[in-house]
Design a protein around this motif. Sequence first.
Motif, PDB file in Angstrom:
ATOM      1  N   LYS A  50     -20.589 -13.416  36.816  1.00 43.16           N
ATOM      2  CA  LYS A  50     -21.011 -14.478  35.910  1.00 43.16           C
ATOM      3  C   LYS A  50     -20.059 -15.663  35.890  1.00 43.16           C
ATOM      4  N   SER A  65     -28.927  -5.467  29.999  1.00 41.74           N
ATOM      5  CA  SER A  65     -28.173  -5.116  31.212  1.00 41.74           C
ATOM      6  C   SER A  65     -27.106  -6.147  31.534  1.00 41.74           C
ATOM      7  N   SER A  75     -18.118 -10.170  33.579  1.00 42.08           N
ATOM      8  CA  SER A  75     -18.077  -9.681  34.960  1.00 42.08           C
ATOM      9  C   SER A  75     -17.799 -10.837  35.904  1.00 42.08           C
ATOM     10  N   LYS A  85     -27.415  -8.806  33.102  1.00 41.45           N
ATOM     11  CA  LYS A  85     -27.553  -9.259  34.483  1.00 41.45           C
ATOM     12  C   LYS A  85     -28.169 -10.649  34.597  1.00 41.45           C
TER      13      LYS A  85
END
Length: 326
Positions: free
Chosen positions: A178, A315, A175, A317
């Motif tokens: 990141k 996730s 993503s 995240k």
Amino acid sequence: MTKARVVSLSELGGAEVIKVIDKELPSPAKGEVQIRQTAIGFNFIDVYQRSGYYPLDLPTGLGHEAVGVVEALGDGVTGLKVGDRVMYMNAGIGAYASARNVAADKLVPVPSNVSDEVAAAVFFKAMTAQYLIQKTYKVKAGDIVVVHAAAGGVGQILAGWAKALGAFVVGTVGSQAKMAAAKEAGCDAVVNYSQPNWVEEVLKATGGKKANVVYDSVAKTTFMGSLDCVAPFGTLALFGAASGSAPEIQPEILNKKGCLFLTRPSVFPHNATHALLQENAKAVFDAIAKGYVKVQIGAKFPLEQAADAHRAAESRKVSGAIVMIP
């Protein structure tokens, strides 16, 4: 007996199957050491095992690595004393615990310049990076290296270590969020592998040159593209499966794409003996001392919230390592 808090699974599945219970810990048996654990490392293999992707016999604990202080010695143990700081990463499942009995030959001393939390955050991951970067493919100055999941715990270590050795490092992430973490870890360029043209972006970053080695821990969504990133006679090291198993291929495809070497290594065979474990641990701690291996702790959880730690990892995240504190 010592009372310990431990994670116990009576079934495999989602994070909700993780339960923390009280357990009576007996005195250490012959050849064992009792450790009061101070920091526990999380690794994605914990998710694979909890979910049943890598099935475990039930009931079971979880976790492979922890740091702690020696509290008691079993008969026959030499070279260790009460009060020593030690850690392990391959002493059998069950590291998610406040105290534990561990075979003495599975332990390594923790240097004074490395904190408990840093050791727990980095050791398993750095030992993974160590065999990949020193044994699976020996990275050297001038190499082009592609590191998938470069914002993750192992990925950040791989990227920084390869860069310190003089390689040109292209990191990939899942993503946009990141990308900064991968860049900070040491990547010369960062590409989002969730985009359909990510292979073209990797080659653009290298000026059209393919990689001497691609380190792929993502697998299902990256594997075929990874093959297209490897230079002739180069190596694709598939060492994880964060997105699912890699697709099956005919060996002939390796010939057609440039006589490539494909390997599926793992950390435990590389540390199968006490001597190998000590040797590789020394290499890791030396790399930390030289600044080759840097640690970013992305999140900390109390042991009681181990299920939340798993949810955070799944996730995607969290950038960096997850540590649990008993």
